[in-house]
Design an enzyme around this catalytic site. Structure first.
Site, PDB file in Angstrom:
ATOM      1  N   ASP A   1      -2.914  16.225  -1.949  1.00 57.32           N
ATOM      2  CA  ASP A   1      -1.968  15.559  -1.059  1.00 57.32           C
ATOM      3  C   ASP A   1      -2.742  14.557  -0.186  1.00 57.32           C
ATOM      4  O   ASP A   1      -3.621  14.944   0.590  1.00 57.32           O
ATOM      5  CB  ASP A   1      -1.292  16.629  -0.193  1.00 57.32           C
ATOM      6  CG  ASP A   1      -0.210  16.052   0.703  1.00 57.32           C
ATOM      7  OD1 ASP A   1      -0.249  14.835   0.974  1.00 57.32           O
ATOM      8  OD2 ASP A   1       0.663  16.830   1.113  1.00 57.32           O
ATOM      9  N   GLY A   2      -2.416  13.285  -0.329  1.00 60.46           N
ATOM     10  CA  GLY A   2      -3.149  12.241   0.381  1.00 60.46           C
ATOM     11  C   GLY A   2      -3.104  12.388   1.892  1.00 60.46           C
ATOM     12  O   GLY A   2      -4.035  11.991   2.598  1.00 60.46           O
TER      13      GLY A   2
ATOM     14  N   GLU B   1      -4.327  11.458  -5.843  1.00 64.06           N
ATOM     15  CA  GLU B   1      -3.033  11.246  -6.491  1.00 64.06           C
ATOM     16  C   GLU B   1      -2.441  12.621  -6.740  1.00 64.06           C
ATOM     17  O   GLU B   1      -3.111  13.497  -7.285  1.00 64.06           O
ATOM     18  CB  GLU B   1      -3.211  10.450  -7.798  1.00 64.06           C
ATOM     19  CG  GLU B   1      -1.979  10.340  -8.658  1.00 64.06           C
ATOM     20  CD  GLU B   1      -0.748   9.777  -7.939  1.00 64.06           C
ATOM     21  OE1 GLU B   1      -0.834   8.712  -7.300  1.00 64.06           O
ATOM     22  OE2 GLU B   1       0.317  10.428  -8.016  1.00 64.06           O
TER      23      GLU B   1
ATOM     24  N   ASP C   1      -0.750   4.337   1.190  1.00 63.89           N
ATOM     25  CA  ASP C   1       0.300   3.606   0.483  1.00 63.89           C
ATOM     26  C   ASP C   1       1.308   4.579  -0.133  1.00 63.89           C
ATOM     27  O   ASP C   1       1.406   4.714  -1.356  1.00 63.89           O
ATOM     28  CB  ASP C   1      -0.385   2.755  -0.615  1.00 63.89           C
ATOM     29  CG  ASP C   1       0.587   1.909  -1.402  1.00 63.89           C
ATOM     30  OD1 ASP C   1       1.700   1.660  -0.908  1.00 63.89           O
ATOM     31  OD2 ASP C   1       0.222   1.501  -2.526  1.00 63.89           O
TER      32      ASP C   1
ATOM     33  N   HIS D   1      -2.439  -6.027  -2.303  1.00 65.39           N
ATOM     34  CA  HIS D   1      -3.703  -6.116  -3.048  1.00 65.39           C
ATOM     35  C   HIS D   1      -4.519  -7.339  -2.637  1.00 65.39           C
ATOM     36  O   HIS D   1      -5.755  -7.283  -2.633  1.00 65.39           O
ATOM     37  CB  HIS D   1      -3.425  -6.090  -4.553  1.00 65.39           C
ATOM     38  CG  HIS D   1      -2.875  -4.774  -5.019  1.00 65.39           C
ATOM     39  ND1 HIS D   1      -2.059  -4.636  -6.108  1.00 65.39           N
ATOM     40  CD2 HIS D   1      -3.021  -3.513  -4.498  1.00 65.39           C
ATOM     41  CE1 HIS D   1      -1.741  -3.353  -6.260  1.00 65.39           C
ATOM     42  NE2 HIS D   1      -2.300  -2.663  -5.292  1.00 65.39           N
TER      43      HIS D   1
ATOM     44  N   HIS E   1      -3.020   7.465  -1.736  1.00 64.12           N
ATOM     45  CA  HIS E   1      -1.890   7.503  -2.673  1.00 64.12           C
ATOM     46  C   HIS E   1      -2.207   6.472  -3.760  1.00 64.12           C
ATOM     47  O   HIS E   1      -1.755   5.333  -3.706  1.00 64.12           O
ATOM     48  CB  HIS E   1      -0.580   7.153  -1.965  1.00 64.12           C
ATOM     49  CG  HIS E   1      -0.164   8.126  -0.906  1.00 64.12           C
ATOM     50  ND1 HIS E   1      -0.812   8.229   0.304  1.00 64.12           N
ATOM     51  CD2 HIS E   1       0.829   9.065  -0.890  1.00 64.12           C
ATOM     52  CE1 HIS E   1      -0.225   9.185   1.025  1.00 64.12           C
ATOM     53  NE2 HIS E   1       0.777   9.694   0.322  1.00 64.12           N
TER      54      HIS E   1
ATOM     55  N   SER F   1      -4.542  -0.288  -6.765  1.00 62.67           N
ATOM     56  CA  SER F   1      -5.528  -0.325  -5.677  1.00 62.67           C
ATOM     57  C   SER F   1      -6.882   0.313  -6.024  1.00 62.67           C
ATOM     58  O   SER F   1      -7.925  -0.267  -5.682  1.00 62.67           O
ATOM     59  CB  SER F   1      -4.934   0.293  -4.409  1.00 62.67           C
ATOM     60  OG  SER F   1      -4.366   1.555  -4.658  1.00 62.67           O
TER      61      SER F   1
HETATM   62  C1  LIG Z   1       3.059   3.215  -4.098  1.00 66.98           C
HETATM   63  S1  LIG Z   1       2.274   4.239  -5.262  1.00 66.98           S
HETATM   64  C2  LIG Z   1       0.582   3.855  -5.108  1.00 66.98           C
HETATM   65  C3  LIG Z   1       0.176   2.506  -5.586  1.00 66.98           C
HETATM   66  C4  LIG Z   1      -1.285   2.240  -5.431  1.00 66.98           C
HETATM   67  N1  LIG Z   1      -1.766   2.527  -4.075  1.00 66.98           N
HETATM   68  C5  LIG Z   1      -1.587   0.788  -5.728  1.00 66.98           C
HETATM   69  O1  LIG Z   1      -1.563  -0.035  -4.822  1.00 66.98           O
HETATM   70  O2  LIG Z   1      -1.857   0.486  -6.889  1.00 66.98           O
HETATM   71  C6  LIG Z   1       2.329   5.805  -4.487  1.00 66.98           C
HETATM   72  C7  LIG Z   1       1.644   6.919  -5.299  1.00 66.98           C
HETATM   73  O3  LIG Z   1       1.524   8.077  -4.473  1.00 66.98           O
HETATM   74  C8  LIG Z   1       1.696   9.234  -5.261  1.00 66.98           C
HETATM   75  N2  LIG Z   1       2.019  10.290  -4.302  1.00 66.98           N
HETATM   76  C9  LIG Z   1       3.226  10.667  -3.818  1.00 66.98           C
HETATM   77  N3  LIG Z   1       3.075  11.601  -2.860  1.00 66.98           N
HETATM   78  C10 LIG Z   1       1.736  11.805  -2.725  1.00 66.98           C
HETATM   79  C11 LIG Z   1       0.936  12.620  -1.884  1.00 66.98           C
HETATM   80  N4  LIG Z   1       1.506  13.420  -0.962  1.00 66.98           N
HETATM   81  N5  LIG Z   1      -0.397  12.551  -2.009  1.00 66.98           N
HETATM   82  C12 LIG Z   1      -0.984  11.746  -2.915  1.00 66.98           C
HETATM   83  N6  LIG Z   1      -0.284  10.962  -3.763  1.00 66.98           N
HETATM   84  C13 LIG Z   1       1.059  10.981  -3.662  1.00 66.98           C
HETATM   85  C14 LIG Z   1       2.762   8.841  -6.233  1.00 66.98           C
HETATM   86  O4  LIG Z   1       2.725   9.673  -7.385  1.00 66.98           O
HETATM   87  C15 LIG Z   1       2.409   7.389  -6.534  1.00 66.98           C
HETATM   88  O5  LIG Z   1       1.563   7.308  -7.642  1.00 66.98           O
END
Ligand SMILES: C[S@@+](CC[C@H](N)C(=O)[O-])C[C@H]1O[C@@H](n2cnc3c(N)ncnc32)[C@H](O)[C@@H]1O
Length: 288
Positions: free
Chosen positions: A145-146, A120, A166, A18, A41, A102
């Site tokens: 899906d990210g 998300e 992420d 961050h 993500h 983020s």
């Molecule tokens: C490490 S966390 C994200 C933290 C955030 N980027 C932050 O810095 O505050 C990863 C997130 O990705 C989500 N996630 C998992 N697989 C995903 C996908 N294929 N596409 C989008 N989100 C996904 C999870 O539910 C989780 O909330």
């Protein structure tokens, strides 16, 4: 999908990620022209550190808890200022209860002309994130899906921007997926700034990951890594890394100040280490 970021919010890995994300946004905002941040993500955006989940692990105590409202040497303090100011703004009565993920941190640093696209996939976390940004026309929150967004959402129409990738690293093959994802995304948006997060832990294929990234022949790629402890006695995170593609020209110098400070402040044993180096570009890698 078991991963929930509330258990880890504000930990040592979030601090590095961050703090650097804030630097990337501040740099983008130096030009009037609008930019977009694509957060593939995103998580839930805002974390209550007094919640049962965050209290259960208490990871933030050895992360942001060691930094906010402490004495920080002037140069590191200046670099951390946008990140720490956002956290203070969320906690106007002092203390530390709310911590920005983020998308929230991004939104707090954006100007009226800038835009956020956040993905998300977890249904509950998507709902929470969507609610947080309800009515905000500068932000678009999508249950998607990210990894797909790296194709479908690039290049952004603003033609300037930051892409944060992420992933939770809860399944094997995520390092390869990250390198492949960058490859695909860079072809669509070669002028963008990319920031990729990855874990440092026992047995992690870091040398192979770096080699795969180097093979992409992307001209400017900076790496920042911070380990807070030895990886020998834990199967959990011992540290984390960031790959920054097309970084601001100021970032390497900032990392050379920030990383030693963070290492010193966040270390959990004498094996703590930090490094910032060019995977491709300005200099050859120092070591791997
Ligand atoms: C490490 S966390 C994200 C933290 C955030 N980027 C932050 O810095 O505050 C990863 C997130 O990705 C989500 N996630 C998992 N697989 C995903 C996908 N294929 N596409 C989008 N989100 C996904 C999870 O539910 C989780 O909330």
């Amino acid at each position: 999908m078991n991963y929930r970021h509330i258990y880890h919010a504000g930990n040592f890995a979030d601090v590095l990620k961050h703090a650097v994300l804030a630097r990337l946004i501040v740099y983008m905002a130096q030009k009037d022209k609008a930019f977009r941040v694509l957060d593939t993500h995103a998580g839930i955006g805002l974390y209550d550190l007094s919640s049962e989940e965050a209290q259960k692990t208490g990871e933030w105590v050895d992360g942001i808890g060691r930094i906010l409202d402490t004495d920080i040497p002037a140069k590191a303090k200046a670099i951390l200022e946008p990140y720490l100011t956002a956290i203070r703004d969320l906690n106007p009565d002092g203390g530390l209860t709310l911590y920005p993920g983020s998308p929230k941190l991004t939104r707090m640093l954006m100007r009226p002309q800038d835009r956020l696209s956040a993905m998300e996939l977890h249904p509950d976390d998507y709902e929470t994130l969507h609610r947080l940004f309800d009515g905000d026309f500068q932000s678009r929150i999508t249950e998607l899906d990210g990894w797909l967004a790296l194709g479908a959402h690039l290049p952004p129409k603003e033609k300037r921007g930051i892409v944060l990738v992420d992933p939770p690293f809860e399944i094997s093959g995520e390092y390869e997926r990250l390198a492949d994802g960058l490859h695909k995304a860079y072809r669509r948006f070669s002028g963008g700034t990319f920031c990729l997060w990855y874990p440092l832990k026992q047995g992690a294929p870091i040398a192979e990951f770096h080699a795969a990234l180097q093979a992409l022949e992307i001209p400017k790629m900076l790496c920042a890594e911070l380990s807070v402890r030895s990886d020998r006695d834990t199967t959990g995170l011992s540290g984390s890394g960031l790959i920054i593609v097309n970084p601001p020209f100021t970032l390497k110098g900032e990392l050379d100040i920030l990383l030693p400070f963070l290492k010193d402040r966040l270390k959990q044993d004498r094996h703590a280490s930090a490094r910032a180096f060019w995977l491709r570009g300005e200099e050859m890698p120092e070591r791997d």
